[in-house]
Design a protein around this motif. Structure first.
Motif, mmCIF file in Angstrom:
data_model
loop_
_atom_site.group_PDB
_atom_site.id
_atom_site.type_symbol
_atom_site.label_atom_id
_atom_site.label_comp_id
_atom_site.label_asym_id
_atom_site.label_seq_id
_atom_site.Cartn_x
_atom_site.Cartn_y
_atom_site.Cartn_z
ATOM 1 N N MET A 70 0.823 -1.203 0.000
ATOM 2 C CA MET A 70 0.000 0.000 0.000
ATOM 3 C C MET A 70 0.866 1.266 0.000
ATOM 4 O O MET A 70 0.567 2.225 -0.703
ATOM 5 C CB MET A 70 -0.930 -0.002 1.220
ATOM 6 C CG MET A 70 -1.966 -1.116 1.201
ATOM 7 S SD MET A 70 -3.015 -1.094 2.658
ATOM 8 C CE MET A 70 -4.007 -2.554 2.362
ATOM 9 N N LEU A 71 1.942 1.228 0.804
ATOM 10 C CA LEU A 71 2.814 2.398 0.862
ATOM 11 C C LEU A 71 3.519 2.639 -0.468
ATOM 12 O O LEU A 71 3.837 3.778 -0.805
ATOM 13 C CB LEU A 71 3.846 2.230 1.988
ATOM 14 C CG LEU A 71 3.303 2.268 3.416
ATOM 15 C CD1 LEU A 71 4.421 2.057 4.412
ATOM 16 C CD2 LEU A 71 2.593 3.582 3.694
ATOM 17 N N TYR A 72 3.731 1.560 -1.236
ATOM 18 C CA TYR A 72 4.340 1.702 -2.558
ATOM 19 C C TYR A 72 3.489 2.629 -3.420
ATOM 20 O O TYR A 72 4.000 3.556 -4.051
ATOM 21 C CB TYR A 72 4.473 0.325 -3.215
ATOM 22 C CG TYR A 72 4.850 0.391 -4.670
ATOM 23 C CD1 TYR A 72 6.176 0.494 -5.062
ATOM 24 C CD2 TYR A 72 3.864 0.347 -5.664
ATOM 25 C CE1 TYR A 72 6.525 0.560 -6.402
ATOM 26 C CE2 TYR A 72 4.200 0.416 -7.005
ATOM 27 C CZ TYR A 72 5.529 0.516 -7.367
ATOM 28 O OH TYR A 72 5.859 0.592 -8.690
ATOM 29 N N ARG B 3 12.347 -1.802 0.205
ATOM 30 C CA ARG B 3 11.081 -2.280 0.763
ATOM 31 C C ARG B 3 11.247 -3.643 1.441
ATOM 32 O O ARG B 3 10.613 -3.915 2.458
ATOM 33 C CB ARG B 3 10.014 -2.344 -0.325
ATOM 34 C CG ARG B 3 9.538 -0.949 -0.754
ATOM 35 C CD ARG B 3 8.426 -0.990 -1.770
ATOM 36 N NE ARG B 3 8.902 -1.359 -3.095
ATOM 37 C CZ ARG B 3 8.377 -2.317 -3.843
ATOM 38 N NH1 ARG B 3 7.369 -3.028 -3.376
ATOM 39 N NH2 ARG B 3 8.849 -2.575 -5.042
ATOM 40 N N ALA C 280 10.528 -4.417 5.311
ATOM 41 C CA ALA C 280 9.639 -5.520 5.690
ATOM 42 C C ALA C 280 10.283 -6.382 6.777
ATOM 43 O O ALA C 280 9.606 -6.821 7.713
ATOM 44 C CB ALA C 280 9.312 -6.373 4.465
ATOM 45 N N LEU D 163 10.144 -4.297 10.094
ATOM 46 C CA LEU D 163 8.787 -4.204 10.644
ATOM 47 C C LEU D 163 8.306 -5.556 11.170
ATOM 48 O O LEU D 163 7.662 -5.618 12.224
ATOM 49 C CB LEU D 163 7.820 -3.679 9.587
ATOM 50 C CG LEU D 163 6.363 -3.484 10.048
ATOM 51 C CD1 LEU D 163 6.298 -2.525 11.240
ATOM 52 C CD2 LEU D 163 5.492 -2.978 8.901
ATOM 53 N N LEU E 261 1.277 -8.155 7.733
ATOM 54 C CA LEU E 261 1.248 -6.692 7.867
ATOM 55 C C LEU E 261 2.367 -6.012 7.070
ATOM 56 O O LEU E 261 2.099 -5.077 6.302
ATOM 57 C CB LEU E 261 1.301 -6.305 9.353
ATOM 58 C CG LEU E 261 0.044 -6.668 10.169
ATOM 59 C CD1 LEU E 261 0.229 -6.301 11.636
ATOM 60 C CD2 LEU E 261 -1.185 -5.964 9.602
ATOM 61 N N PRO E 262 3.630 -6.423 7.203
ATOM 62 C CA PRO E 262 4.670 -5.798 6.379
ATOM 63 C C PRO E 262 4.458 -6.019 4.882
ATOM 64 O O PRO E 262 4.742 -5.134 4.068
ATOM 65 C CB PRO E 262 5.964 -6.479 6.852
ATOM 66 C CG PRO E 262 5.657 -6.982 8.209
ATOM 67 C CD PRO E 262 4.224 -7.378 8.158
ATOM 68 N N THR E 263 3.970 -7.200 4.514
ATOM 69 C CA THR E 263 3.729 -7.478 3.096
ATOM 70 C C THR E 263 2.677 -6.541 2.527
ATOM 71 O O THR E 263 2.858 -5.957 1.451
ATOM 72 C CB THR E 263 3.280 -8.946 2.904
ATOM 73 O OG1 THR E 263 4.312 -9.821 3.358
ATOM 74 C CG2 THR E 263 2.986 -9.233 1.439
ATOM 75 N N LEU E 264 1.573 -6.379 3.241
ATOM 76 C CA LEU E 264 0.502 -5.509 2.765
ATOM 77 C C LEU E 264 0.934 -4.048 2.730
ATOM 78 O O LEU E 264 0.465 -3.267 1.897
ATOM 79 C CB LEU E 264 -0.737 -5.671 3.654
ATOM 80 C CG LEU E 264 -1.402 -7.055 3.616
ATOM 81 C CD1 LEU E 264 -2.547 -7.129 4.606
ATOM 82 C CD2 LEU E 264 -1.905 -7.369 2.206
ATOM 83 N N LEU E 265 1.839 -3.667 3.620
ATOM 84 C CA LEU E 265 2.302 -2.279 3.664
ATOM 85 C C LEU E 265 3.335 -1.965 2.580
ATOM 86 O O LEU E 265 3.279 -0.924 1.929
ATOM 87 C CB LEU E 265 2.895 -1.958 5.035
ATOM 88 C CG LEU E 265 1.909 -1.623 6.152
ATOM 89 C CD1 LEU E 265 2.652 -1.465 7.472
ATOM 90 C CD2 LEU E 265 1.141 -0.340 5.833
ATOM 91 N N PHE E 266 4.280 -2.873 2.353
ATOM 92 C CA PHE E 266 5.432 -2.543 1.503
ATOM 93 C C PHE E 266 5.421 -3.180 0.113
ATOM 94 O O PHE E 266 6.145 -2.714 -0.766
ATOM 95 C CB PHE E 266 6.731 -2.939 2.220
ATOM 96 C CG PHE E 266 7.004 -2.127 3.448
ATOM 97 C CD1 PHE E 266 7.347 -0.786 3.350
ATOM 98 C CD2 PHE E 266 6.900 -2.690 4.706
ATOM 99 C CE1 PHE E 266 7.591 -0.028 4.486
ATOM 100 C CE2 PHE E 266 7.139 -1.943 5.853
ATOM 101 C CZ PHE E 266 7.490 -0.600 5.743
#
Length: 423
Positions: free
Chosen positions: A1-3, A27, A31, A34, A87-92
């Protein structure tokens, strides 16, 4: 998402530093960090909650040294690992990437099956847990989904160079995806490539390192290649996912063993994902280039970070057990990674620990039944199976067994990574 957020901020507002999120290495590193933070912080709180709710492991009396001290240790700690991965996967990560979606599905799918098993054991007080047939059914279901996606999804492709003396497609099961394109190599020579949908894998330690599943199907005649190739491929995927997820589940018998060996195997597949997804490295190492595969490095970074973070609490003496929630999920992740990076033929080496543990149980049970039928009394090859319990019976301490299994795992991974340059 942050990407996507930082890409938008860079493109629309020229935000300084936002371009860092375009780099896979950055990223992936974030990951890892985080996932470590999540597992260390969330892990401590979850352990306290599990202790408060008295969600403890029921230990069978196997006559092993120190097993009584484990009774009541909180279980279902696999939730810590799953949180540290997702969580890190979805974020980064770029969550629209087909490989990321498959890995998220694998994590959640088998994590839920494992959770159901642990829930039945802990809350329903049923030591047997979820019936074995339902576990197998879940593993087969995941295998079918991963197999179908890998074979039919238009975004799952490999790069093939167009050469005048060779056909673009090798058999009826392959299709061209997109238009040809050109690229300069490091010497300034121009090459033409095309992306192909094909059921292929890598043959380790071989110069002609690409093997098509259509070659197996062609044994039954060329007319059968079109329909038999996907059938063989999907069945093979099902076999891998079922075998490895059960292998990790069986390996999870002493503190830190399954977690550490899973992290080691994950690092190997992470290296393969990164170099196979980068056309420069793929060209230099003469390995299969798989477009967009490098994105998987973010998932693997989160996976390895979560395993290491969980080891903080799971190393001897364990403060928490992962339960089937974690072991089935870890097994499904490793198996799916092997299939996605097209290194499934390296599984007997990279996942050697899990396979040997699995085989030790199969050999022990088969030999016991055979000797009982033949001599009227069952006999054993090992003092106890799985194999790590055999060494416990021989008097080895848990920590020594785990450390030596880790060392063997590292040696096997190094052997596989070296194979990159021998192909």
């Amino acid at each position: 998402m942050l990407y996507y957020l930082f890409k938008y901020l860079r493109d629309e507002f020229g935000l300084s530093g936002a371009g860092l999120f375009q780099y896979i290495t950055f990223r992936a590193g974030m990951a890892v960090v985080l996932s470590l933070v999540i597992t260390l912080i969330f892990g401590k709180r979850l352990i306290r909650y599990l202790q408060h709710k008295q969600i403890g492991e029921t230990i069978r009396d196997l006559g092993l040294q120190g097993e009584e001290t484990k009774r009541g240790t909180p279980t279902m700690g696999g939730l810590i690992i799953i949180a540290g991965i997702l969580l890190p996967t979805l974020l980064f990560a770029r969550v629209g990437n087909v490989y990321i979606l498959m890995m998220v599905l694998s994590t959640v799918w088998l994590g839920l099956i494992g959770f159901l098993d642990d829930y039945i054991k802990v809350f329903k007080k049923n030591k047997e847990g979820l019936a074995g047939r339902f576990k197998i059914l879940g593993q087969v279901g995941l295998g079918i989904i991963i197999g179908f996606t890998m074979y039919y999804n238009q975004h799952v492709v490999t790069t093939r160079e167009i050469r005048p003396d060779q056909p673009i497609l090798y058999n009826k099961s392959e299709t061209i995806a997109g238009e040809p394109y050109t690229r300069l190599d490091e010497q300034g020579n121009l090459h033409t490539y095309v992306q192909v949908q094909a059921a292929v894998t890598t043959v380790p330690f071989s110069k002609n390192h690409e093997l098509s599943y259509a070659k197996i199907a062609s044994i039954f005649g060329e007319k059968a290649v079109g329909w038999l190739t996907p059938t063989i491929y999907i069945l093979f995927v099902i076999l891998i996912i079922t075998a490895i997820s059960n292998g990790v589940n069986i390996t999870d018998g002493i503190d830190g063993l399954a977690t550490g060996t899973s992290a080691i195997a994950g690092m190997a597949f992470g290296i393969f994902a990164y170099v196979s997804g980068n056309y420069v490295f793929a060209g230099y190492l003469n390995i299969m280039h798989i477009p967009n595969l490098g994105e998987l490095s973010i998932f693997v970074g989160a996976f390895v970070g979560a395993c290491i973070g969980f080891l903080w609490y799971n190393s001897y003496p364990a403060q928490v057990f992962m339960g089937d929630t974690g072991s089935l999920a870890l097994g499904g992740i490793i198996a799916s990674l092997a299939i996605i990076v097209r290194k499934e033929l390296l599984i007997p080496i990279i996942c050697g620990i899990f396979i040997v543990e699995n085989l030790s149980v199969m050999i022990q049970v088969s030999y016991f039944k055979y000797t009982k039928k033949k001599y009227g009394e069952g006999r054993r090859i090992f003092k106890m199976s799985p194999l790590h319990h055999h060494y416990q019976k021989l008097g080895y301490h848990e920590s020594k067994i785990v450390t030596r299994f880790w060392i063997i795992g590292i040696i096997l991974v190094v052997l596989c990574v070296v194979s990159l340059k021998t192909q």
